[in-house]
Design a protein around this motif. Structure first.
Motif, PDB file in Angstrom:
ATOM      1  N   TYR A  37      -2.883   1.319  -7.645  1.00 44.00           N
ATOM      2  CA  TYR A  37      -1.731   0.409  -7.696  1.00 44.00           C
ATOM      3  C   TYR A  37      -2.003  -0.836  -8.531  1.00 44.00           C
ATOM      4  O   TYR A  37      -1.074  -1.425  -9.079  1.00 44.00           O
ATOM      5  N   PHE A  49       5.199   9.595  -9.450  1.00 39.58           N
ATOM      6  CA  PHE A  49       6.103  10.020  -8.381  1.00 39.58           C
ATOM      7  C   PHE A  49       7.386   9.204  -8.472  1.00 39.58           C
ATOM      8  O   PHE A  49       7.450   8.216  -9.200  1.00 39.58           O
ATOM      9  N   PRO A  53      14.991   4.638  -4.153  1.00 44.44           N
ATOM     10  CA  PRO A  53      15.737   3.678  -4.988  1.00 44.44           C
ATOM     11  C   PRO A  53      15.703   4.034  -6.471  1.00 44.44           C
ATOM     12  O   PRO A  53      16.627   3.672  -7.210  1.00 44.44           O
ATOM     13  N   GLY A  86       5.891  -4.098  -0.570  1.00 42.55           N
ATOM     14  CA  GLY A  86       5.735  -3.050  -1.584  1.00 42.55           C
ATOM     15  C   GLY A  86       7.027  -2.748  -2.303  1.00 42.55           C
ATOM     16  O   GLY A  86       7.543  -1.639  -2.249  1.00 42.55           O
ATOM     17  N   GLY A  88       7.782  -2.111  -5.313  1.00 43.75           N
ATOM     18  CA  GLY A  88       7.782  -1.240  -6.502  1.00 43.75           C
ATOM     19  C   GLY A  88       8.306  -1.968  -7.717  1.00 43.75           C
ATOM     20  O   GLY A  88       7.860  -3.069  -8.040  1.00 43.75           O
ATOM     21  N   VAL A 115       6.115  -8.946  -0.988  1.00 42.01           N
ATOM     22  CA  VAL A 115       4.694  -8.763  -0.671  1.00 42.01           C
ATOM     23  C   VAL A 115       4.189  -7.613  -1.530  1.00 42.01           C
ATOM     24  O   VAL A 115       4.609  -6.467  -1.357  1.00 42.01           O
ATOM     25  N   ILE A 117       0.752  -6.039  -4.101  1.00 45.30           N
ATOM     26  CA  ILE A 117      -0.630  -6.199  -4.591  1.00 45.30           C
ATOM     27  C   ILE A 117      -0.770  -5.906  -6.082  1.00 45.30           C
ATOM     28  O   ILE A 117      -1.776  -6.238  -6.675  1.00 45.30           O
ATOM     29  N   SER A 118       0.230  -5.262  -6.673  1.00 40.95           N
ATOM     30  CA  SER A 118       0.055  -4.808  -8.051  1.00 40.95           C
ATOM     31  C   SER A 118       0.578  -5.832  -9.057  1.00 40.95           C
ATOM     32  O   SER A 118       1.767  -6.159  -9.068  1.00 40.95           O
ATOM     33  N   LEU A 121       3.417  -4.305 -11.146  1.00 39.16           N
ATOM     34  CA  LEU A 121       4.709  -4.211 -10.456  1.00 39.16           C
ATOM     35  C   LEU A 121       5.298  -5.592 -10.188  1.00 39.16           C
ATOM     36  O   LEU A 121       6.520  -5.765 -10.227  1.00 39.16           O
ATOM     37  N   ASN A 153      10.162   0.384   2.036  1.00 38.75           N
ATOM     38  CA  ASN A 153      10.444   1.783   1.721  1.00 38.75           C
ATOM     39  C   ASN A 153       9.215   2.392   1.067  1.00 38.75           C
ATOM     40  O   ASN A 153       8.713   1.854   0.077  1.00 38.75           O
ATOM     41  N   GLU A 154       8.737   3.473   1.609  1.00 38.18           N
ATOM     42  CA  GLU A 154       7.505   4.114   1.131  1.00 38.18           C
ATOM     43  C   GLU A 154       6.383   3.082   0.989  1.00 38.18           C
ATOM     44  O   GLU A 154       5.665   3.067   0.004  1.00 38.18           O
ATOM     45  N   LEU A 159      -0.793   2.877   3.249  1.00 33.58           N
ATOM     46  CA  LEU A 159      -1.874   2.194   3.965  1.00 33.58           C
ATOM     47  C   LEU A 159      -2.944   3.225   4.362  1.00 33.58           C
ATOM     48  O   LEU A 159      -2.613   4.329   4.806  1.00 33.58           O
TER      49      LEU A 159
HETATM   50  N1  SAH Z   1       9.208   0.463  -2.293  1.00 38.00           N
HETATM   51  C1  SAH Z   1       9.113   0.943  -3.648  1.00 38.00           C
HETATM   52  C2  SAH Z   1       7.679   1.300  -4.061  1.00 38.00           C
HETATM   53  C3  SAH Z   1       6.937   2.261  -3.183  1.00 38.00           C
HETATM   54  S1  SAH Z   1       5.290   2.559  -3.790  1.00 38.00           S
HETATM   55  C4  SAH Z   1      10.057   2.092  -3.871  1.00 38.00           C
HETATM   56  O1  SAH Z   1      10.583   2.611  -2.888  1.00 38.00           O
HETATM   57  O2  SAH Z   1      10.274   2.461  -5.020  1.00 38.00           O
HETATM   58  C5  SAH Z   1       4.307   1.482  -2.772  1.00 38.00           C
HETATM   59  C6  SAH Z   1       4.419   0.029  -3.098  1.00 38.00           C
HETATM   60  O3  SAH Z   1       3.580  -0.705  -2.186  1.00 38.00           O
HETATM   61  C7  SAH Z   1       3.983  -0.384  -4.484  1.00 38.00           C
HETATM   62  O4  SAH Z   1       4.788  -1.466  -4.891  1.00 38.00           O
HETATM   63  C8  SAH Z   1       2.539  -0.847  -4.238  1.00 38.00           C
HETATM   64  O5  SAH Z   1       2.026  -1.633  -5.262  1.00 38.00           O
HETATM   65  C9  SAH Z   1       2.688  -1.560  -2.916  1.00 38.00           C
HETATM   66  N2  SAH Z   1       1.505  -1.702  -2.072  1.00 38.00           N
HETATM   67  C10 SAH Z   1       0.621  -0.735  -1.731  1.00 38.00           C
HETATM   68  N3  SAH Z   1      -0.301  -1.215  -0.863  1.00 38.00           N
HETATM   69  C11 SAH Z   1       0.038  -2.518  -0.639  1.00 38.00           C
HETATM   70  C12 SAH Z   1      -0.503  -3.572   0.183  1.00 38.00           C
HETATM   71  N4  SAH Z   1      -1.581  -3.373   0.931  1.00 38.00           N
HETATM   72  N5  SAH Z   1       0.114  -4.778   0.169  1.00 38.00           N
HETATM   73  C13 SAH Z   1       1.215  -4.995  -0.591  1.00 38.00           C
HETATM   74  N6  SAH Z   1       1.759  -4.032  -1.386  1.00 38.00           N
HETATM   75  C14 SAH Z   1       1.185  -2.827  -1.416  1.00 38.00           C
END
Ligand code: SAH
Length: 358
Positions: A37, A49, A53, A86, A88, A115, A117-118, A121, A153-154, A159
């Motif tokens: 990520y 993937f 959304p 997360g 995205g 929130v 981490i990337s 993104l 979402n996703e 985790l």
């Molecule tokens: N919600 C978005 C992306 C899903 S992918 C959608 O539905 O399209 C997972 C997302 O979580 C990505 O943005 C990834 O960078 C973020 N992510 C993964 N682990 C994380 C963590 N520990 N803290 C914050 N964000 C995280």
């Protein structure tokens, strides 16, 4: 780049012995320099993937309708923190906020927090959400003192998990390496602290099948519950997973829209596992908060009116666009697509509030 993360993992295994899956997944996904990520935009046709959304604007619009309805039922708190974990590319939030712009007072009261981490993104989110002055957070620690509505979402599926199974004693799946440096799963005796957090029925079942548990998810959900408890508000999570805790190996790696081995090329594929929604519900209940029913994504979106929305969009579409809308709707709600595998749960400080669709 993949070689570097592989080398790093290999040298840790050679120094310290086999590594548990949680540590392996955390390095593969979140290593600051080589993590999956942290180094790319994984979404969309050119990525690895796709998500609801990204399939259709209708998904974010339905979540937006849910958030606005919940905000009204919470008593229209002003200000309130709208938090997405997360986010995205920011697509869901962009669609949700466009759909809610006519809800009186909603946008004025909202303080948007993302929130993430990337860095890649975050940049994508900044591009499409800058009009809403978002604040980025690395963790939930920095959420200001006001009621919250949190969405993910996703997110929970990313985790890190650990895997255990019973074979005369409790064993944990760990990652080791052969002499050539190839990574492969094996088992070792599980430590007592991990076994102590297994659900009672899994402990009693003593299945030889793998059971997945995520101490990281448990901590995250507890932190979300703490937020809701102290500040008031709701959280909603949508993800693939099961409504009842059960055994089964669901760890999967996706690269360029195909399943690949989770142990080859660490850091180059998305690693996820199905979410145990019963566990999420129990954590919430143990903290004396209200957990909603666990419903399928199909039922949730249909109750919120996604079919009517699709019909409205089709009226103003070209024949090609209309066909795309129908296809997207099918992907989001059909049993053989994302409609049943994906589940929805909401957590709320007040059990009297009737949450839409749940
Ligand atoms: N919600 C978005 C992306 C899903 S992918 C959608 O539905 O399209 C997972 C997302 O979580 C990505 O943005 C990834 O960078 C973020 N992510 C993964 N682990 C994380 C963590 N520990 N803290 C914050 N964000 C995280």
């Amino acid at each position: 780049m993949s070689q570097s993360l592989h080398d790093l993992i290999l040298s840790r295994i050679r120094q310290l012995g086999p590594m548990d899956l949680g540590e392996y997944m955390a390095l593969c996904l979140g290593h600051p320099e080589y993590g999956y990520y942290t180094t790319r935009d994984p979404l969309g046709a050119k990525g690895d993937f796709t998500t609801s959304p990204e399939i259709s604007q209708m998904f974010g619009e339905m979540i937006g309708a849910w958030v606005a309805d919940t905000w009204v039922k919470l008593g229209r708190p002003n200000p309130f923190a709208l938090i997405e974990c997360g986010p995205g590319r920011g697509t869901l939030m962009q669609d949700a906020l466009r759909a809610t712009k006519n809800v009186p007072g909603f946008h004025d009261a909202m303080r948007l927090h993302l929130v993430e981490i990337s860095p890649t993104l975050k940049a994508a989110q900044a591009e499409c959400l800058s009009a809403y002055n978002p604040i980025w957070l690395d963790t939930l620690d920095g959420v200001p003192d006001m009621p919250v509505i949190l969405i993910g979402n996703e997110f929970l599926d990313a985790l890190p998990i650990r895997q255990v199974k019973f074979d005369g004693e409790w064993l944990e799946v760990v990652i080791g390496a052969d002499e050539d440096g190839k990574l492969h799963p094996g088992v070792r005796q599980a430590d007592a602290t991990l076994i102590s957090i297994l659900p009672r029925k899994i402990l009693e079942e003593q299945s030889q099948k793998v059971f997945e548990i995520s101490p990281d998810l448990n901590t995250y959900v507890r932190n979300v519950c703490d937020l809701i408890k102290t500040k008031g508000g709701c959280a909603i999570f949508v993800d693939y997973g099961h409504a009842i805790s059960s055994c089964g190996d669901t760890l999967q790696a996706m690269r360029e829209h195909r399943f690949v081995s989770p142990f080859e090329d660490p850091g180059q594929a998305d690693l996820t596992a199905h979410v145990d929604f019963e566990n999420v519900s129990l954590i919430c209940g143990a903290l004396k908060l209200h957990a909603s029913n666990i419903v399928t994504q199909g039922d949730f979106l249909k109750t919120l009116g996604i079919e009517i929305r699709a019909e409205l969009l089709r009226r103003h579409a070209t024949p090609d666009q209309a066909e795309q809308i129908t296809l997207a709707l099918h992907r989001l709600i059909s049993d053989d697509q994302m409609g049943t595998l994906f589940k929805v749960i909401a957590l709320c400080h007040d059990r009297e509030i009737e949450l839409a669709g749940l």
